[in-house]
Each structure stands twice: as C-alpha cells, then as structure tokens.
Design a protein around this motif. Structure first.
Motif, PDB file in Angstrom:
ATOM      1  N   ASP A  66     -10.580  46.618  16.471  1.00  0.00           N
ATOM      2  CA  ASP A  66     -10.711  48.073  16.549  1.00  0.00           C
ATOM      3  C   ASP A  66      -9.367  48.760  16.787  1.00  0.00           C
ATOM      4  OD1 ASP A  66     -13.398  47.876  16.146  1.00  0.00           O
ATOM      5  OD2 ASP A  66     -13.998  48.516  18.156  1.00  0.00           O
ATOM      6  N   ALA A  67      -8.344  47.988  17.154  1.00  0.00           N
ATOM      7  CA  ALA A  67      -7.034  48.576  17.461  1.00  0.00           C
ATOM      8  C   ALA A  67      -6.318  49.103  16.229  1.00  0.00           C
ATOM      9  CB  ALA A  67      -6.150  47.544  18.164  1.00  0.00           C
ATOM     10  N   VAL A  68      -6.767  48.671  15.042  1.00  0.00           N
ATOM     11  CA  VAL A  68      -6.115  49.095  13.800  1.00  0.00           C
ATOM     12  C   VAL A  68      -7.154  49.673  12.844  1.00  0.00           C
ATOM     13  CG1 VAL A  68      -4.228  47.430  13.999  1.00  0.00           C
ATOM     14  CG2 VAL A  68      -6.341  46.759  12.839  1.00  0.00           C
ATOM     15  N   ASP A  69      -6.677  50.389  11.825  1.00  0.00           N
ATOM     16  CA  ASP A  69      -7.613  50.971  10.861  1.00  0.00           C
ATOM     17  C   ASP A  69      -8.031  49.929   9.825  1.00  0.00           C
ATOM     18  OD1 ASP A  69      -5.488  50.738   9.039  1.00  0.00           O
ATOM     19  OD2 ASP A  69      -4.916  52.845   9.229  1.00  0.00           O
ATOM     20  N   ASP A  70      -8.967  50.305   8.967  1.00  0.00           N
ATOM     21  CA  ASP A  70      -9.513  49.360   7.999  1.00  0.00           C
ATOM     22  C   ASP A  70      -8.449  48.832   7.046  1.00  0.00           C
ATOM     23  OD1 ASP A  70     -11.921  49.729   9.188  1.00  0.00           O
ATOM     24  OD2 ASP A  70     -12.941  50.586   7.436  1.00  0.00           O
TER      25      ASP A  70
END
Length: 444
Positions: free
Chosen positions: A34-38
């Motif tokens: 969840d710390a980074v985008d898709d």
C-alpha cells in the motif's frame, strides 16, 4: 550436550499463536504494497527482483496450496494461476511478462485465501499428521510470507523516487566500550534442533559438533571499519580477494558496497530513497560474500564457519546447553534485537546489550544477515520436509550460508538455528558480516 525444548502449548494456544503470526505478517505485506501506487506495484525495479504485485499474489498462492488445499482439503480457488506464481517455473527477470493478477485482483485474492485459511485453522486437528503438529503448516506459511516481506523491503531499497517508508531511528549504543573480539571456547555443542516446532527441514536434526577455540568479533563489522578497507585501496588490491571474488569485482566494476558513493567529504549512501552520509558506528550492509571475505583477509582474519557462528550464538559454557537465542529461550523483544522492520537501518554496534550471548558476543540476531564461510548442506540425518524444493535443491557449493537475520527479518522467521543462503555475489540483500580468527595455543 543439551538443548532447550520450547514449551508445549495446548490446541487453543497454538491456534491463537498461529493466528497472531499470520495476522502480523499480512499487516506487513499490506503496508509494503500500500506504500506505493499501482504503477509502482507492477513495475520491475530491478531484474534481481520480482514486481511487488507478483510477491503479493505469490504469498496468497502458497497459502492456498498449503493451508486451503493441502491442510484444509478445500477446493482450489485459482488453479489457473498456480504456474504463474510458482517460483521455480519463472525467473525473476521474466515475471513482468507473465499475465499477472492486477493489484486489485491480487489484493482480493489474498483476502479470500486468508478467510479460508483462518477457517481451516479453526477446524483442523493439530495432531495426528506431521504437517499440522504444533501448527507447523501455519508457521511455515507465516515464515514464507515474512521472508517475502523482507524481499519486498529489499525491492523498496532498489526503487527510484521519493521515500515512502518511514520508521523511527534505532536505539543508540548502550554498552559502553566493548572489546574488539571475544574468545569462544573449543569443544562440542549441540547444533541445529529437533524440538523447535516451526523449525524448517534444513535446521534439523539436532546433532553434536566440535569446534576448536576461536576469537569472534564482538559486533558485526561497522561501516566505519569497512570504510578503512576502502580508503586503503582494498578494492584495487588483488591479494585480498579470492580468484572468484576478484573476477567478480573486476568484471562488474565493483568499487564499494552497493548504494555507497564517495563524495569530497567522505562516503555517502542511498537508503530507502534518502541520500545520507554513512553512519560509521552501524554494521555495514549490502556487501557480497566476496567483499566480506576480502575485508577479512585485509584485516588478517577470516569469516567464521556456520558452526562457529551458531556456537557463539547459542552455547552457554556455564550450563553446557544450546539456547534458542543468544540471550536465552524467550522470544525476541525490542530490548534484544533489531528485527521486524521496526527500524529501517541497522542499529549502532553495542545498541542491544540485553541480546548478548553468554560469551559476550553482541547483535548476533537482527541488524544484518551475516555471511559465513560455509556452503549450504544438509545436517547428518537430514530429511526433506514437506518438499524438496524448500532447501535440498540448493545444497552444494553455489550457495553460502548467512545467519542471524536483519532489521528487515521478522521474529517469526529467525532463531538461533535458522539458516539462510544466497549466491556469494548477492548485494541487494541486507547482508553484512563479522570476522573470526583461530585461538592460539593455550587459549580456550
């Protein structure tokens, strides 16, 4: 020689322990993804690593195979993706080209698998079958997830861009002035385990082994000490390197630990997106076996064998028994070791006096994985369980053993007997080392 046997737990306690361990691992997996985008999730940040979204779905796939299908006897959820997430079928460099689950699909899949796995945990008997005795399968799956969480943490270290992970600083050194080395007495001790309920096959069985007396570094080699090797021209001096190590260094243009860069005012490094001056007092990290071996030769020392490492970590001369951990038999606490991604860096040498071994060796657990001079092999009486691919297929001279865990290793996936291994060229892992030397006549 004797070892400590963990306390037997009742079925209710075992289920609660397994549920807590699985939940803690999943919370970490979610935080790392969840710390980074898709876009970052599907990107391959290095050919040495899988896209983060592959690791997430692979975690779910292994949990489905072992807990839902095998232990639970339930119908497969996604048999169509078994091959895609089989780590032995596809090299990491090739995984981005596979028809991977999207981030949304992967998250939905692992949630569904976990719901079914918890239902299995509530219902399955924890006796009568080796795979479920002492909730072993749940412990195995927990350790697998935590190992991939550490792999994902290493991927975060390789990604480009602004920092996305944050954690408090580790504690300062608390031990005062420590001796440079500690004498570990010679003689036999019990290595490995036959009693640790979640120990993996390569840690078994317990067996007696003798080592000669030796001197071991009190703490892992620090960045400041390693910088002395660099500044003395150690990377350009072939006499410190093994032939294989020198060939690796020259062919790849290796001039310093990975992520280090020399500036006019000294050595700097990149750490999870932050560019900073190296911290001289903390253990050096991101060095290969070959680099560790060369430093040891430059220092007039050597890397410890795996047996020497384990004796320093477990043997209590006062009682003659092998402990579960350097400090005793209780599970690791925040006072004992730098584990579980609690901090995003190794702690300074001497930061965990409560975690020292009976002979006075510090920080054997946590901070950095420690290279040993030993090739991975099975112990006398080794038997693969529950499948050969967990460790047996890696036995041989291609892999060197690492011990002790790192700041990115969870307490569920480390103990005094735990064995890790990797190619001697690997530098993206959170690996450091300490050195040893033979004791002289009359010592130990």
């Amino acid at each position: 020689m004797t070892t400590t046997e963990p306390k037997d737990l009742g079925a209710g306690e075992l289920r609660a322990r397994a549920a807590e361990a699985l939940t803690r691992a999943r919370a970490r997996s979610v935080a790392l993804t969840d710390a980074v985008d898709d876009e970052d999730l599907i990107r391959q940040h290095s050919k040495l690593m899988s896209p983060l979204v592959w690791d997430l779905a692979h975690i779910g796939s292994q949990e489905e195979l072992w807990l839902v299908r095998d232990v639970g006897g339930r119908e497969p959820l996604r048999p169509d993706i078994d091959d895609i997430y089989d780590a032995f079928q596809h090299a990491r460099a090739d995984r981005p080209a596979l028809p991977l689950l999207t981030p949304a699909e992967a998250r939905s899949y692992v949630r569904e698998v976990r719901e079914k796995a918890f239902d299995v945990l509530e219902r399955v008997p924890l006796q009568g079958r080796r795979l479920t005795e002492q909730a072993f399968a749940f412990g195995m799956v927990t350790q697998h997830e935590q190992q991939h969480d550490e792999t994902m943490l290493a991927t975060h270290q390789l990604r480009q861009g602004d920092p996305v992970l944050h954690a408090p600083e580790p504690p300062p050194a608390r031990s005062g002035t420590l001796p440079a080395e500690v004498l570990v007495p010679g003689g036999a001790f019990t290595m490995g385990t036959s009693a640790e309920p979640w120990a993996l096959d390569n840690e078994r069985p317990a067996h007696e082994i003798a080592v000669n007396a030796y001197w071991m570094d009190t703490t892992p080699v620090t960045s400041g000490a390693y910088a002395g090797f660099l500044d003395s021209g150690g990377y350009d001096d072939e006499r410190w390197w093994s032939p294989a190590g020198w060939a690796y260094r020259t062919e790849n243009g290796i001039t310093a630990p990975r992520f280090w860069k020399r500036e006019q005012d000294g050595w700097w490094r990149t750490r999870f997106g932050v560019y900073e001056r190296i911290t001289a007092a903390e253990p050096v990290v991101h060095v290969s076996f070959f680099e560790a071996e060369a430093y040891a030769a430059w220092a007039g020392r050597r890397l410890p064998t795996e047996a020497e490492w384990e004796k320093a970590a477990r043997f209590d001369p006062a009682t003659g028994r092998s402990r579960r951990f350097p400090w005793g038999d209780e599970e690791p606490g925040a006072e004992h070791a730098n584990l579980g991604q609690r901090h995003l860096r190794p702690a300074p040498a001497g930061a965990y006096p409560a975690g020292a071994s009976p002979t006075g060796v510090h920080q054997l657990i946590g901070d950095v994985w420690e290279w040993t001079s030993t090739d991975l092999h099975g112990y006398p009486g080794f038997a693969a369980f529950p499948y050969q691919e967990y460790s047996e297929v890696f036995f041989g001279p291609e892999y060197k053993v690492l011990r002790g865990g790192s700041f990115g290793t969870d307490s569920a996936a480390i103990r005094g007997t735990f064995r890790n291994w990797d190619y001697p060229i690997r530098r993206q892992i959170f690996a450091g080392f300490r050195t040893a030397r033979d004791a002289g006549p009359g010592e130990g």
